[in-house]
Design a protein around this motif. Structure first.
Motif, PDB file in Angstrom:
ATOM      1  N   CYS A  78     -61.293   1.321 -43.776  1.00 24.47           N
ATOM      2  CA  CYS A  78     -60.800  -0.038 -43.509  1.00 24.47           C
ATOM      3  C   CYS A  78     -59.641   0.011 -42.525  1.00 24.47           C
ATOM      4  O   CYS A  78     -59.561  -0.802 -41.592  1.00 24.47           O
ATOM      5  N   GLY A  79     -58.745   0.972 -42.737  1.00 26.11           N
ATOM      6  CA  GLY A  79     -57.608   1.113 -41.843  1.00 26.11           C
ATOM      7  C   GLY A  79     -58.016   1.457 -40.428  1.00 26.11           C
ATOM      8  O   GLY A  79     -57.506   0.895 -39.467  1.00 26.11           O
ATOM      9  N   ALA A  80     -58.971   2.390 -40.308  1.00 29.18           N
ATOM     10  CA  ALA A  80     -59.440   2.795 -38.982  1.00 29.18           C
ATOM     11  C   ALA A  80     -60.093   1.618 -38.265  1.00 29.18           C
ATOM     12  O   ALA A  80     -59.898   1.417 -37.063  1.00 29.18           O
ATOM     13  N   SER A  81     -60.853   0.823 -38.991  1.00 27.96           N
ATOM     14  CA  SER A  81     -61.527  -0.338 -38.401  1.00 27.96           C
ATOM     15  C   SER A  81     -60.509  -1.371 -37.922  1.00 27.96           C
ATOM     16  O   SER A  81     -60.652  -1.949 -36.843  1.00 27.96           O
ATOM     17  N   TYR A  82     -59.468  -1.582 -38.726  1.00 30.11           N
ATOM     18  CA  TYR A  82     -58.446  -2.561 -38.359  1.00 30.11           C
ATOM     19  C   TYR A  82     -57.669  -2.102 -37.132  1.00 30.11           C
ATOM     20  O   TYR A  82     -57.363  -2.894 -36.240  1.00 30.11           O
ATOM     21  N   LEU A  83     -57.342  -0.799 -37.073  1.00 31.18           N
ATOM     22  CA  LEU A  83     -56.628  -0.270 -35.921  1.00 31.18           C
ATOM     23  C   LEU A  83     -57.468  -0.385 -34.657  1.00 31.18           C
ATOM     24  O   LEU A  83     -56.958  -0.694 -33.580  1.00 31.18           O
ATOM     25  N   PHE A  84     -58.767  -0.144 -34.788  1.00 35.91           N
ATOM     26  CA  PHE A  84     -59.668  -0.269 -33.646  1.00 35.91           C
ATOM     27  C   PHE A  84     -59.667  -1.716 -33.142  1.00 35.91           C
ATOM     28  O   PHE A  84     -59.639  -1.967 -31.932  1.00 35.91           O
ATOM     29  N   TYR A  85     -59.669  -2.653 -34.074  1.00 33.70           N
ATOM     30  CA  TYR A  85     -59.651  -4.079 -33.733  1.00 33.70           C
ATOM     31  C   TYR A  85     -58.360  -4.438 -32.988  1.00 33.70           C
ATOM     32  O   TYR A  85     -58.395  -5.144 -31.969  1.00 33.70           O
ATOM     33  N   LEU A  86     -57.212  -3.942 -33.496  1.00 34.34           N
ATOM     34  CA  LEU A  86     -55.942  -4.201 -32.825  1.00 34.34           C
ATOM     35  C   LEU A  86     -55.935  -3.606 -31.413  1.00 34.34           C
ATOM     36  O   LEU A  86     -55.436  -4.215 -30.469  1.00 34.34           O
ATOM     37  N   GLY A  87     -56.503  -2.411 -31.294  1.00 30.20           N
ATOM     38  CA  GLY A  87     -56.579  -1.767 -29.989  1.00 30.20           C
ATOM     39  C   GLY A  87     -57.428  -2.558 -29.019  1.00 30.20           C
ATOM     40  O   GLY A  87     -57.069  -2.728 -27.844  1.00 30.20           O
ATOM     41  N   VAL A 178     -42.777  -3.313 -17.529  1.00 31.98           N
ATOM     42  CA  VAL A 178     -43.842  -2.413 -18.003  1.00 31.98           C
ATOM     43  C   VAL A 178     -44.574  -3.008 -19.209  1.00 31.98           C
ATOM     44  O   VAL A 178     -45.221  -2.297 -19.965  1.00 31.98           O
ATOM     45  N   LEU A 179     -44.438  -4.339 -19.371  1.00 32.65           N
ATOM     46  CA  LEU A 179     -45.050  -5.013 -20.517  1.00 32.65           C
ATOM     47  C   LEU A 179     -46.549  -4.773 -20.597  1.00 32.65           C
ATOM     48  O   LEU A 179     -47.084  -4.392 -21.646  1.00 32.65           O
ATOM     49  N   LYS A 180     -47.225  -4.990 -19.472  1.00 32.09           N
ATOM     50  CA  LYS A 180     -48.677  -4.835 -19.463  1.00 32.09           C
ATOM     51  C   LYS A 180     -49.099  -3.395 -19.753  1.00 32.09           C
ATOM     52  O   LYS A 180     -49.939  -3.153 -20.636  1.00 32.09           O
ATOM     53  N   PRO A 181     -48.531  -2.400 -19.035  1.00 28.08           N
ATOM     54  CA  PRO A 181     -48.896  -1.008 -19.328  1.00 28.08           C
ATOM     55  C   PRO A 181     -48.625  -0.603 -20.776  1.00 28.08           C
ATOM     56  O   PRO A 181     -49.400   0.125 -21.381  1.00 28.08           O
ATOM     57  N   LEU A 182     -47.497  -1.101 -21.340  1.00 25.61           N
ATOM     58  CA  LEU A 182     -47.171  -0.754 -22.715  1.00 25.61           C
ATOM     59  C   LEU A 182     -48.192  -1.308 -23.695  1.00 25.61           C
ATOM     60  O   LEU A 182     -48.587  -0.651 -24.657  1.00 25.61           O
ATOM     61  N   GLU A 183     -48.620  -2.548 -23.447  1.00 30.72           N
ATOM     62  CA  GLU A 183     -49.608  -3.142 -24.344  1.00 30.72           C
ATOM     63  C   GLU A 183     -50.932  -2.402 -24.245  1.00 30.72           C
ATOM     64  O   GLU A 183     -51.609  -2.175 -25.249  1.00 30.72           O
ATOM     65  N   LYS A 184     -51.296  -1.998 -23.026  1.00 27.27           N
ATOM     66  CA  LYS A 184     -52.532  -1.239 -22.849  1.00 27.27           C
ATOM     67  C   LYS A 184     -52.424   0.128 -23.512  1.00 27.27           C
ATOM     68  O   LYS A 184     -53.367   0.611 -24.138  1.00 27.27           O
ATOM     69  N   LEU A 185     -51.245   0.746 -23.381  1.00 25.48           N
ATOM     70  CA  LEU A 185     -51.030   2.039 -24.013  1.00 25.48           C
ATOM     71  C   LEU A 185     -51.116   1.906 -25.533  1.00 25.48           C
ATOM     72  O   LEU A 185     -51.713   2.763 -26.207  1.00 25.48           O
ATOM     73  N   ALA A 186     -50.530   0.823 -26.057  1.00 24.11           N
ATOM     74  CA  ALA A 186     -50.609   0.579 -27.490  1.00 24.11           C
ATOM     75  C   ALA A 186     -52.068   0.447 -27.922  1.00 24.11           C
ATOM     76  O   ALA A 186     -52.479   0.985 -28.957  1.00 24.11           O
ATOM     77  N   GLY A 187     -52.856  -0.261 -27.119  1.00 22.72           N
ATOM     78  CA  GLY A 187     -54.272  -0.433 -27.432  1.00 22.72           C
ATOM     79  C   GLY A 187     -55.008   0.900 -27.472  1.00 22.72           C
ATOM     80  O   GLY A 187     -55.812   1.162 -28.379  1.00 22.72           O
ATOM     81  N   ILE A 188     -54.735   1.749 -26.479  1.00 23.66           N
ATOM     82  CA  ILE A 188     -55.381   3.066 -26.426  1.00 23.66           C
ATOM     83  C   ILE A 188     -54.993   3.904 -27.640  1.00 23.66           C
ATOM     84  O   ILE A 188     -55.837   4.563 -28.259  1.00 23.66           O
ATOM     85  N   LEU A 189     -53.705   3.862 -28.000  1.00 24.31           N
ATOM     86  CA  LEU A 189     -53.236   4.645 -29.142  1.00 24.31           C
ATOM     87  C   LEU A 189     -53.811   4.130 -30.453  1.00 24.31           C
ATOM     88  O   LEU A 189     -54.164   4.913 -31.336  1.00 24.31           O
ATOM     89  N   PHE A 190     -53.905   2.801 -30.593  1.00 20.25           N
ATOM     90  CA  PHE A 190     -54.512   2.221 -31.787  1.00 20.25           C
ATOM     91  C   PHE A 190     -55.943   2.746 -31.944  1.00 20.25           C
ATOM     92  O   PHE A 190     -56.361   3.171 -33.030  1.00 20.25           O
ATOM     93  N   ILE A 191     -56.698   2.677 -30.865  1.00 22.53           N
ATOM     94  CA  ILE A 191     -58.094   3.122 -30.896  1.00 22.53           C
ATOM     95  C   ILE A 191     -58.174   4.620 -31.149  1.00 22.53           C
ATOM     96  O   ILE A 191     -59.054   5.101 -31.889  1.00 22.53           O
ATOM     97  N   ALA A 192     -57.246   5.387 -30.551  1.00 26.17           N
ATOM     98  CA  ALA A 192     -57.234   6.841 -30.754  1.00 26.17           C
ATOM     99  C   ALA A 192     -57.001   7.176 -32.222  1.00 26.17           C
ATOM    100  O   ALA A 192     -57.674   8.056 -32.787  1.00 26.17           O
ATOM    101  N   TYR A 193     -56.061   6.474 -32.857  1.00 29.08           N
ATOM    102  CA  TYR A 193     -55.809   6.691 -34.276  1.00 29.08           C
ATOM    103  C   TYR A 193     -57.060   6.389 -35.097  1.00 29.08           C
ATOM    104  O   TYR A 193     -57.408   7.126 -36.020  1.00 29.08           O
ATOM    105  N   SER A 194     -57.727   5.298 -34.768  1.00 26.18           N
ATOM    106  CA  SER A 194     -58.901   4.906 -35.550  1.00 26.18           C
ATOM    107  C   SER A 194     -60.037   5.902 -35.377  1.00 26.18           C
ATOM    108  O   SER A 194     -60.677   6.310 -36.355  1.00 26.18           O
ATOM    109  N   LEU A 195     -60.298   6.333 -34.141  1.00 26.67           N
ATOM    110  CA  LEU A 195     -61.377   7.283 -33.896  1.00 26.67           C
ATOM    111  C   LEU A 195     -61.077   8.631 -34.548  1.00 26.67           C
ATOM    112  O   LEU A 195     -61.984   9.290 -35.074  1.00 26.67           O
ATOM    113  N   ASN A 196     -59.817   9.026 -34.537  1.00 31.49           N
ATOM    114  CA  ASN A 196     -59.428  10.279 -35.170  1.00 31.49           C
ATOM    115  C   ASN A 196     -59.716  10.241 -36.665  1.00 31.49           C
ATOM    116  O   ASN A 196     -60.184  11.229 -37.248  1.00 31.49           O
TER     117      ASN A 196
END
Length: 201
Positions: A78-87, A178-196
């Motif tokens: 459930c946590g991984a799915s939610y993180l993927f969604y946030l990403g 750097v607002l846009k890059p940070l949000e994109k980076l957050a998205g990538i990290l969220f998805i990385a956590y979920s896939l891991n």
């Protein structure tokens, strides 16, 4: 409280919380995209969810339920799915305009922080580890609850400081660039956590 347990708890909790993870990312993102108030509210949501982890950790360790592994796996999925969604939301979002920021203030940041921590695999693993390894099963329930208060105080303190750091006048202009890059980076990290998490389970 046992001083050895308390010292170990303080050390492990502090290191874990200040290390960037899903909770840090969601508090930072809401502070930058929303406001300082949004970040603080998110921090309170994160800190509230901690007690869900504390409760089931105490119960699972004390009762040694045979179903605990299955329950933990379900929570991790459930946590991984939610993180993927946030990403996904972070990656597809456009550069926020003034109007968009105004609308974002209407979001329920407390719920975001609460759900992010509740379904955070890192938090699940942390609390199960702490209550099974650092805190003895012989420790009385009242002391375990006190340890929970210590963890909550550290978490709330750090994640309340983060919004102030990210929204001060000296820091804010640079962060806006750097607002846009940070949000994109957050998205990538969220998805990385979920896939891991999916790969490990």
């Amino acid at each position: 409280m046992n001083l050895t347990e308390l010292f170990s708890l303080l050390t492990i909790t502090t290191i874990t919380i200040i290390t960037p993870g899903p909770d840090f990312l969601i508090v930072s993102r809401n502070s930058i995209v929303g406001s300082r108030r949004a970040g603080i509210i998110t921090a309170f949501g994160v800190s509230t969810a901690i007690w869900v982890h504390i409760t089931y950790s105490i119960c699972i360790i004390r009762l040694a339920s045979v179903h605990s592994d299955f329950i933990m796996d379900i929570m991790k999925y459930c946590g991984a799915s939610y993180l993927f969604y946030l990403g996904y939301l972070s990656l597809r979002s456009s550069q926020p305009s003034a109007g968009q920021l105004k609308n974002k203030k209407r979001e329920n940041y407390w719920i975001q922080g609460f759900l992010n921590n509740l379904f955070n695999p890192k938090a699940t693993l942390f609390f199960i580890s702490v209550f099974s390894q650092v805190i003895s099963t012989d420790t009385v329930l009242l002391d375990q609850i006190k340890y929970g208060l210590v963890i909550t105080a550290i978490c709330l303190s750090w994640f309340t400081i983060v919004p102030f750091l990210l929204t001060t006048e000296r820091v804010a202009p640079s962060m806006n660039k750097v607002l846009k890059p940070l949000e994109k980076l957050a998205g990538i990290l969220f998805i990385a956590y979920s896939l891991n998490t999916f790969l490990i389970l």
